[in-house]
Design an enzyme around this catalytic site. Sequence first.
Site, PDB file in Angstrom:
ATOM      1  N   GLU A  76       9.539   0.789  11.066  1.00  0.00           N
ATOM      2  CA  GLU A  76      10.531   1.864  10.951  1.00  0.00           C
ATOM      3  C   GLU A  76       9.774   3.164  11.167  1.00  0.00           C
ATOM      4  O   GLU A  76       8.982   3.570  10.327  1.00  0.00           O
ATOM      5  CB  GLU A  76      11.226   1.799   9.589  1.00  0.00           C
ATOM      6  CG  GLU A  76      12.544   2.537   9.569  1.00  0.00           C
ATOM      7  CD  GLU A  76      12.399   3.971   9.113  1.00  0.00           C
ATOM      8  OE1 GLU A  76      12.144   4.828   9.990  1.00  0.00           O
ATOM      9  OE2 GLU A  76      12.531   4.224   7.920  1.00  0.00           O
ATOM     10  N   LYS A  83       0.844  -1.209   0.000  1.00  0.00           N
ATOM     11  CA  LYS A  83       0.000   0.000   0.000  1.00  0.00           C
ATOM     12  C   LYS A  83       0.872   1.249   0.000  1.00  0.00           C
ATOM     13  O   LYS A  83       1.523   1.562   0.997  1.00  0.00           O
ATOM     14  CB  LYS A  83      -0.914   0.049   1.223  1.00  0.00           C
ATOM     15  CG  LYS A  83      -1.923   1.193   1.084  1.00  0.00           C
ATOM     16  CD  LYS A  83      -2.625   1.550   2.361  1.00  0.00           C
ATOM     17  CE  LYS A  83      -1.976   2.665   3.126  1.00  0.00           C
ATOM     18  NZ  LYS A  83      -1.917   3.958   2.414  1.00  0.00           N
ATOM     19  N   CYS A 121      12.869  10.664   8.253  1.00  0.00           N
ATOM     20  CA  CYS A 121      12.725  10.138   9.611  1.00  0.00           C
ATOM     21  C   CYS A 121      13.990  10.296  10.442  1.00  0.00           C
ATOM     22  O   CYS A 121      13.926  10.471  11.646  1.00  0.00           O
ATOM     23  CB  CYS A 121      12.304   8.671   9.557  1.00  0.00           C
ATOM     24  SG  CYS A 121      13.299   7.704   8.422  1.00  0.00           S
ATOM     25  N   THR A 130       5.185   6.986  14.495  1.00  0.00           N
ATOM     26  CA  THR A 130       5.251   6.123  15.676  1.00  0.00           C
ATOM     27  C   THR A 130       3.843   5.791  16.175  1.00  0.00           C
ATOM     28  O   THR A 130       3.574   4.660  16.599  1.00  0.00           O
ATOM     29  CB  THR A 130       6.098   6.811  16.765  1.00  0.00           C
ATOM     30  OG1 THR A 130       7.455   6.850  16.293  1.00  0.00           O
ATOM     31  CG2 THR A 130       6.070   6.056  18.080  1.00  0.00           C
ATOM     32  N   GLY A 135       6.494   4.715   8.884  1.00  0.00           N
ATOM     33  CA  GLY A 135       5.603   5.857   9.057  1.00  0.00           C
ATOM     34  C   GLY A 135       5.676   6.378  10.473  1.00  0.00           C
ATOM     35  O   GLY A 135       6.707   6.239  11.146  1.00  0.00           O
ATOM     36  N   GLU A 148       8.358  14.955  16.690  1.00  0.00           N
ATOM     37  CA  GLU A 148       8.804  14.964  15.297  1.00  0.00           C
ATOM     38  C   GLU A 148       8.002  15.995  14.503  1.00  0.00           C
ATOM     39  O   GLU A 148       6.769  15.959  14.501  1.00  0.00           O
ATOM     40  CB  GLU A 148       8.619  13.567  14.688  1.00  0.00           C
ATOM     41  CG  GLU A 148       9.225  13.460  13.309  1.00  0.00           C
ATOM     42  CD  GLU A 148       9.253  12.023  12.793  1.00  0.00           C
ATOM     43  OE1 GLU A 148       8.191  11.371  12.786  1.00  0.00           O
ATOM     44  OE2 GLU A 148      10.337  11.554  12.401  1.00  0.00           O
TER      45      GLU A 148
HETATM   46  P1  NAI Z   1       1.208   7.846   8.787  1.00  0.00           P
HETATM   47  O1  NAI Z   1       1.978   6.998   9.713  1.00  0.00           O
HETATM   48  O2  NAI Z   1      -0.244   8.063   9.079  1.00  0.00           O
HETATM   49  O3  NAI Z   1       1.291   7.266   7.293  1.00  0.00           O
HETATM   50  C1  NAI Z   1       2.252   6.350   6.817  1.00  0.00           C
HETATM   51  C2  NAI Z   1       1.557   5.221   6.072  1.00  0.00           C
HETATM   52  O4  NAI Z   1       0.722   4.506   6.981  1.00  0.00           O
HETATM   53  C3  NAI Z   1       0.628   5.676   4.949  1.00  0.00           C
HETATM   54  O5  NAI Z   1       0.664   4.736   3.901  1.00  0.00           O
HETATM   55  C4  NAI Z   1      -0.732   5.644   5.615  1.00  0.00           C
HETATM   56  O6  NAI Z   1      -1.800   5.503   4.711  1.00  0.00           O
HETATM   57  C5  NAI Z   1      -0.611   4.426   6.504  1.00  0.00           C
HETATM   58  N1  NAI Z   1      -1.531   4.398   7.657  1.00  0.00           N
HETATM   59  C6  NAI Z   1      -2.031   5.443   8.356  1.00  0.00           C
HETATM   60  N2  NAI Z   1      -2.837   5.007   9.341  1.00  0.00           N
HETATM   61  C7  NAI Z   1      -2.858   3.661   9.279  1.00  0.00           C
HETATM   62  C8  NAI Z   1      -3.502   2.634  10.028  1.00  0.00           C
HETATM   63  N3  NAI Z   1      -4.309   2.926  11.047  1.00  0.00           N
HETATM   64  N4  NAI Z   1      -3.283   1.344   9.693  1.00  0.00           N
HETATM   65  C9  NAI Z   1      -2.447   1.036   8.676  1.00  0.00           C
HETATM   66  N5  NAI Z   1      -1.826   1.961   7.923  1.00  0.00           N
HETATM   67  C10 NAI Z   1      -2.010   3.259   8.217  1.00  0.00           C
HETATM   68  O7  NAI Z   1       1.930   9.246   8.693  1.00  0.00           O
HETATM   69  P2  NAI Z   1       1.327  10.645   8.153  1.00  0.00           P
HETATM   70  O8  NAI Z   1       0.021  10.918   8.817  1.00  0.00           O
HETATM   71  O9  NAI Z   1       1.368  10.674   6.705  1.00  0.00           O
HETATM   72  O10 NAI Z   1       2.405  11.641   8.751  1.00  0.00           O
HETATM   73  C11 NAI Z   1       2.351  12.007  10.128  1.00  0.00           C
HETATM   74  C12 NAI Z   1       3.710  12.068  10.727  1.00  0.00           C
HETATM   75  O11 NAI Z   1       4.287  10.787  10.700  1.00  0.00           O
HETATM   76  C13 NAI Z   1       4.728  12.946  10.008  1.00  0.00           C
HETATM   77  O12 NAI Z   1       4.603  14.293  10.372  1.00  0.00           O
HETATM   78  C14 NAI Z   1       6.000  12.335  10.496  1.00  0.00           C
HETATM   79  O13 NAI Z   1       6.283  12.836  11.774  1.00  0.00           O
HETATM   80  C15 NAI Z   1       5.680  10.864  10.602  1.00  0.00           C
HETATM   81  N6  NAI Z   1       6.134  10.102   9.421  1.00  0.00           N
HETATM   82  C16 NAI Z   1       7.284   9.368   9.526  1.00  0.00           C
HETATM   83  C17 NAI Z   1       7.778   8.728   8.427  1.00  0.00           C
HETATM   84  C18 NAI Z   1       9.037   7.931   8.491  1.00  0.00           C
HETATM   85  O14 NAI Z   1       9.728   7.824   7.503  1.00  0.00           O
HETATM   86  N7  NAI Z   1       9.353   7.292   9.603  1.00  0.00           N
HETATM   87  C19 NAI Z   1       7.145   8.819   7.117  1.00  0.00           C
HETATM   88  C20 NAI Z   1       5.896   9.547   7.117  1.00  0.00           C
HETATM   89  C21 NAI Z   1       5.448  10.178   8.243  1.00  0.00           C
END
Ligand code: NAI
Length: 497
Positions: free
Chosen positions: A266, A191, A300, A246, A244, A401
Amino acid sequence: MGLAVRVEPSVEKFVTAPLRKMLIDGKWIEAASGKTFETVDPATGKVLARVAEGDAEDVDRAARAARRAFDSGPWPRMAPAARQKILLKLADLIEAHGLELAQLETLDNGKSLGESQAVDIPAAAETFRYYAGWVNKVTGETNPTDPAFFNFTLREPVGVCGQIIPWNFPLLMAAWKLAPALACGNTCVLKPAEQTPLTALRLGELLQEAGVPDGVVNIVPGFGPTTGGAIVKHPLIDKVAFTGSTEVGKEIHRETAHTLKRVSLELGGKSPNIVFADADVTEAVKGALVGVFFNQGEVCCAGTRLFVEEKLHDEFADAVSKAASTMKQGHGLEAGTQVGPLVSQEQLERVTGYLEIGKKEGAKVLTGGERHTAPGLEGGYFVKPTVFTGVRNDMRIAQEEIFGPVVSVIPFKNEDDAVLQGNDTFYGLAAGVWTRDVSKAHRVARAIRAGTVWVNCYNVFDVMAPFGGYKQSGYGRELGRYALDLYTQVKSVWMRI
Ligand code: NAI
Ligand code: MG
């Protein structure tokens, strides 16, 4: 498109198609519900493409297809050399379509074309090539047991892998997930992030062209709680790999308990980048800038807490601020752009929200500190590269973050103080250390609790070197031979002689 740099006809065609469909069992299909969503160009805020929106039913179809492909299809049963050849061909195809993929990535994510071309796309190709190399080198062992028996181990694939990736390095994250999984003979339901689904969908076409059999990789775009949530819950999926936030990582950890899926996470970071007064200051300034403004700070492992030894603090903060204030912002496709837009309206709001929090907490803005709305940028999600001083490590801007082009400069007294403050965070993804003192570099590298430590450099990556988190930055190591552990399981076989 009215851009300074024209895009390849293939890119134009890809984004202007009425609908980008999802890939299930080798077929490009619409969502079962018929639902679609839009992805935007974050530099303009305008709609870029329309994409099929998966939810539970589509994930179920994808999981069943992946299950069939694993249980009875050719992929896990193929001679290793044949599987290797396909993955090598895929790497070549990514390179051959390098400019097209780079433009598509820049349009969907906002990052500069220079970065897409120099980093994201070649690194994605290299990831497939590297893991292709492992296909015929993942071996078991024989054990010197009681001679009445013969015991050996088989390293077998885990099965169906659900892989949920973020929007900051869309194609590269797809490669980090798919390449080791495929090399080990697994099948996948991927996804992409809802903000940036396009390069993963184009990759799906290249996977087919390379000869990956139907059902081995299924790509279901959609939103987190629906599409992602369905992957996490699905009983036919054996493993979940996630990159994504934490917060979502913890949710996945909880939710997968019901089916005891293997999980690798991660997650976020708040990495200390520690500059000692005896460092090569010119290089350390460059490293501080790369550490936090690369990819708009949507990284990240970004070095967002810039610890500087007291006697160097003011001079160093000024130098970083001066350089940050001259960084060119613009559409990622425009020549010379160094800092593109943030990925979405939501991310713009999150980051500008933290700018206000920082000001309220009493931090001082040396440069930036606001959205960038100069003519030509007003429709996009641009935030000026921002340097805060007067930051204490316990402020929210130093603990949470932000994921944007924002750095907090924090003074420290001595080595012990640097380590103490550097480790004073829930996260543990990465760290930087700048010093000419080799012994000090070794001591600090050991004392910092993080999965990666860079000494006199920052944000250096190679597919050979493992990457992952300590503490709440997650668990499991991607890249290098470590990723093979995430995508294999060990079977012990006993035979009576
Ligand atoms: P997110 O963690 O919501 O999104 C990352 C992925 O997870 C996307 O594909 C999203 O559709 C999916 N996702 C979201 N909720 C889910 C759930 N309940 N079950 C399964 N999959 C789910 O991150 P978002 O909202 O885009 O960004 C928020 C914050 O997250 C950013 O400001 C940043 O601090 C952090 N982040 C960290 C990343 C990293 O590389 N470690 C990458 C993206 C965001
Ligand atoms: Mg987009």
